[in-house]
Design a protein around this motif. Structure first.
Motif, PDB file in Angstrom:
ATOM      1  N   ILE A 135       0.832  -1.210   0.000  1.00 61.14           N
ATOM      2  CA  ILE A 135       0.000   0.000   0.000  1.00 61.14           C
ATOM      3  C   ILE A 135       0.864   1.256   0.000  1.00 61.14           C
ATOM      4  CG2 ILE A 135      -1.542   1.384   1.485  1.00 61.14           C
ATOM      5  CD1 ILE A 135      -3.052  -0.653  -0.121  1.00 61.14           C
ATOM      6  N   TYR A 136       1.915   1.258   0.837  1.00 58.76           N
ATOM      7  CA  TYR A 136       2.755   2.463   0.937  1.00 58.76           C
ATOM      8  C   TYR A 136       3.554   2.706  -0.339  1.00 58.76           C
ATOM      9  CZ  TYR A 136       1.692   3.627   5.761  1.00 58.76           C
ATOM     10  OH  TYR A 136       1.051   4.033   6.904  1.00 58.76           O
ATOM     11  N   GLU A 137       3.866   1.636  -1.043  1.00 53.91           N
ATOM     12  CA  GLU A 137       4.544   1.792  -2.333  1.00 53.91           C
ATOM     13  C   GLU A 137       3.636   2.515  -3.319  1.00 53.91           C
ATOM     14  OE1 GLU A 137       7.308   1.869  -5.175  1.00 53.91           O
ATOM     15  OE2 GLU A 137       7.653   1.225  -3.102  1.00 53.91           O
ATOM     16  N   GLU A 138       2.359   2.145  -3.325  1.00 57.29           N
ATOM     17  CA  GLU A 138       1.384   2.807  -4.200  1.00 57.29           C
ATOM     18  C   GLU A 138       1.196   4.274  -3.790  1.00 57.29           C
ATOM     19  OE1 GLU A 138       0.000   1.607  -7.014  1.00 57.29           O
ATOM     20  OE2 GLU A 138       1.385  -0.035  -6.623  1.00 57.29           O
TER      21      GLU A 138
ATOM     22  N   LYS B 168       4.069   6.488  -4.953  1.00 56.33           N
ATOM     23  CA  LYS B 168       3.987   6.870  -6.375  1.00 56.33           C
ATOM     24  C   LYS B 168       3.081   8.084  -6.546  1.00 56.33           C
ATOM     25  CE  LYS B 168       4.600   2.157  -8.151  1.00 56.33           C
ATOM     26  NZ  LYS B 168       3.887   1.016  -8.770  1.00 56.33           N
ATOM     27  N   VAL B 169       1.941   8.056  -5.838  1.00 56.18           N
ATOM     28  CA  VAL B 169       0.984   9.166  -5.936  1.00 56.18           C
ATOM     29  C   VAL B 169       1.593  10.444  -5.375  1.00 56.18           C
ATOM     30  CG1 VAL B 169      -1.299   9.986  -5.263  1.00 56.18           C
ATOM     31  CG2 VAL B 169      -0.967   7.571  -5.769  1.00 56.18           C
ATOM     32  N   LEU B 170       2.213  10.327  -4.187  1.00 55.44           N
ATOM     33  CA  LEU B 170       2.774  11.503  -3.513  1.00 55.44           C
ATOM     34  C   LEU B 170       3.958  12.083  -4.277  1.00 55.44           C
ATOM     35  CD1 LEU B 170       2.634  10.229   0.172  1.00 55.44           C
ATOM     36  CD2 LEU B 170       1.271  12.073  -0.792  1.00 55.44           C
ATOM     37  N   ASN B 171       4.707  11.241  -4.993  1.00 58.24           N
ATOM     38  CA  ASN B 171       5.848  11.730  -5.769  1.00 58.24           C
ATOM     39  C   ASN B 171       5.428  12.371  -7.086  1.00 58.24           C
ATOM     40  OD1 ASN B 171       7.618  10.888  -3.824  1.00 58.24           O
ATOM     41  ND2 ASN B 171       8.116   8.943  -4.813  1.00 58.24           N
ATOM     42  N   GLY B 172       4.111  12.423  -7.315  1.00 54.38           N
ATOM     43  CA  GLY B 172       3.597  13.126  -8.498  1.00 54.38           C
ATOM     44  C   GLY B 172       3.729  12.356  -9.790  1.00 54.38           C
ATOM     45  N   GLU B 173       3.792  11.029  -9.704  1.00 54.49           N
ATOM     46  CA  GLU B 173       3.882  10.229 -10.931  1.00 54.49           C
ATOM     47  C   GLU B 173       2.599  10.371 -11.743  1.00 54.49           C
ATOM     48  OE1 GLU B 173       5.087   6.180 -10.779  1.00 54.49           O
ATOM     49  OE2 GLU B 173       6.603   6.541  -9.230  1.00 54.49           O
ATOM     50  N   ASN B 174       2.736  10.205 -13.074  1.00 54.51           N
ATOM     51  CA  ASN B 174       1.561  10.222 -13.952  1.00 54.51           C
ATOM     52  C   ASN B 174       0.779   8.928 -13.723  1.00 54.51           C
ATOM     53  OD1 ASN B 174      -0.264  10.089 -16.104  1.00 54.51           O
ATOM     54  ND2 ASN B 174       1.087  11.315 -17.408  1.00 54.51           N
ATOM     55  N   MET B 175      -0.460   9.067 -13.207  1.00 53.70           N
ATOM     56  CA  MET B 175      -1.252   7.898 -12.826  1.00 53.70           C
ATOM     57  C   MET B 175      -2.210   7.451 -13.937  1.00 53.70           C
ATOM     58  SD  MET B 175       0.134   7.509  -9.965  1.00 53.70           S
ATOM     59  CE  MET B 175      -0.758   6.024  -9.530  1.00 53.70           C
ATOM     60  N   ARG B 176      -2.090   8.042 -15.117  1.00 53.87           N
ATOM     61  CA  ARG B 176      -3.039   7.722 -16.196  1.00 53.87           C
ATOM     62  C   ARG B 176      -3.046   6.229 -16.524  1.00 53.87           C
ATOM     63  NH1 ARG B 176      -3.737   7.735 -21.991  1.00 53.87           N
ATOM     64  NH2 ARG B 176      -5.651   8.843 -22.559  1.00 53.87           N
TER      65      ARG B 176
END
Length: 437
Positions: free
Chosen positions: A212-215, A218-226
């Motif tokens: 869960i924390y890995e996911e 990714k969100v918090l680091n501003g990755e493109n989630m498209r």
């Protein structure tokens, strides 16, 4: 060079504390420094009061005076010093003996109770006899101590009675010290088993936490989630079709009504009919629905003036859903853990059952995160602020123009409550005609 004497055992705590005070008095009379180790602050203060009544100067080291720890412990090796300390206090400070203290036999350690862990008892003993210095240690125990009460006090009580031990009389024997150490080993073994068991249960939670924390990272680091969102859309379609349609079912037997009822509230597609799917196989139906869902999401993206807006929205929605679902999952896992021990009654290993149930619950949570995220993003609406022009005009000159009316004006001057009354009475309006009005 330290002498570790056998434990001195007494019937009651009262007798034990008296014996401790007497031992301190004897050592103090010869100038031998004494360090008294206690398990609790209450015992420290009790012994301090007893020593004060005997006129023995001493220092007390416990959590109430932690600022003075190093200073008090460093002086515990001076001849004639008496120090009372709770276990583990003043760690890391070297106790140095002066020449007179060495001549008197070095630092005398008195333990007022055996701890559940031998390690802590050994640490207390280890404060004496450092670097080849002389020293002495002894533990004073009563049959009312927690350790003795839990392990073997009944046997020892019968030994005391059979020997006719009188009040304030101590028993000192290698057998007693060995029995106490066996009790400590038993507790240590139990505690180790508990910690090992807890660790195995915690490992299940920790494995899930890392995923869960890995996911979240990714969100918090501003990755493109498209790409992640499109994967969620396709997996939601796959899961829904699998729930409603079995692999071996014929096309004519498909329950499309159930499929529509479950899928459309999440992904607002048009209703699927038997006419549209008559020639399809299950995999073809999945592919068709995925293509339609992707097209629908692309049209949702087009509603946003800037592409970065929808990307930011994806991150915010996903983070919010993950956090909410994860907190609920932690509570659910805690509830599962509290009741899982009952599985042992059915000849099942509770840990194995916990792992299996936890895995199923985690899978369910992941599916729920995907479903809620997809649903939110499909149903989000873009609102734009529109600047409105002032179009109302005030025209009171044209009587024929009834479309816009001029504001109504008061013919006479307004009279306020505190104004003089117009009748000339000299009173305020509120106390004269204003009251009648």
């Amino acid at each position: 060079m330290r002498k570790d004497l056998d434990d001195a055992v007494y019937m009651t705590k009262k007798e034990k504390y008296r014996a401790v005070v007497e031992a301190v008095k004897e050592a103090h009379a010869t100038g031998q420094p004494v360090l008294v180790g206690t398990i609790t602050i209450e015992v420290s203060e009790l012994l301090s009061g007893m020593l004060r009544r005997e006129g023995i100067q001493h220092k007390v080291l416990n959590a109430k005076f932690h600022e003075l720890e190093a200073e008090i412990v460093a002086e515990a090796g001076v001849h004639g010093a008496v120090t009372i300390a709770t276990n583990m206090a003043g760690r890391g400070t070297d106790i140095k003996l002066d020449d007179e203290a060495r001549a008197a036999g070095g630092l005398k350690i008195i333990g007022t109770e055996r701890h559940e862990s031998r390690r802590i008892d050994n640490q207390l003993r280890g404060r004496s006899g450092r670097q080849g210095d002389p020293g002495e240690s002894r533990f004073y125990i009563s049959l009312e101590d927690d350790l003795m009460r839990l392990f073997g006090s009944d046997k020892m009580m019968s030994v005391f009675k059979s020997l006719g031990v009188q009040e304030n009389e101590q028993i000192e024997h290698k057998m007693l010290s060995s029995a106490i150490e066996r009790a400590q080993k038993k507790i240590e073994s139990n505690n180790f088993g508990i910690r090992k068991n807890l660790l195995e249960y915690d490992q299940v939670n920790n494995d899930q936490r890392e995923i869960i924390y890995e996911e979240r990272r990714k969100v918090l680091n501003g990755e493109n989630m498209r790409d992640a969102i499109f994967r969620m859309i396709t997996e939601t379609v796959d899961n829904t079709v699998d729930v409603c349609i079995a692999d071996e079912q014929q096309n004519a037997d498909w329950n499309l009504r159930e499929l529509n009822d479950i899928l459309i509230p999440i992904i607002p597609l048009k209703h699927i009919t038997h006419e549209e799917t008559a020639s399809m196989k299950k995999n073809e139906l999945k592919q068709y629905l995925k293509e339609e869902a992707v097209k629908l999401y692309e049209s949702k993206e087009a509603e946003f003036p800037e592409k970065e807006q929808i990307r930011e929205l994806e991150r915010v929605v996903l983070l919010k859903v993950i956090d909410r679902k994860w907190m609920d999952h932690i509570d659910d896992m805690d509830q599962l853990r509290q009741g899982i021990g009952l599985q042992a009654y059915g000849q099942r290993d509770p840990l194995v059952e916990y792992k299996m149930s936890g895995f199923e619950m985690f899978d369910s949570m992941i599916a729920s995160i995907q479903e809620d995220t997809v649903k939110m993003l499909y149903h989000v609406k873009v609102e734009q602020k529109v600047e409105r022009e002032e179009v109302a005009k005030v025209t009171g000159t044209n009587k024929d123009d009834t479309s816009v009316r001029a504001p109504k004006k008061r013919a006479e001057t307004k009279i306020y409550p505190n104004d003089p009354c117009p009748c000339g009475s000299g009173k305020k309006y509120k106390q004269c005609h204003g009251r009648k009005a």
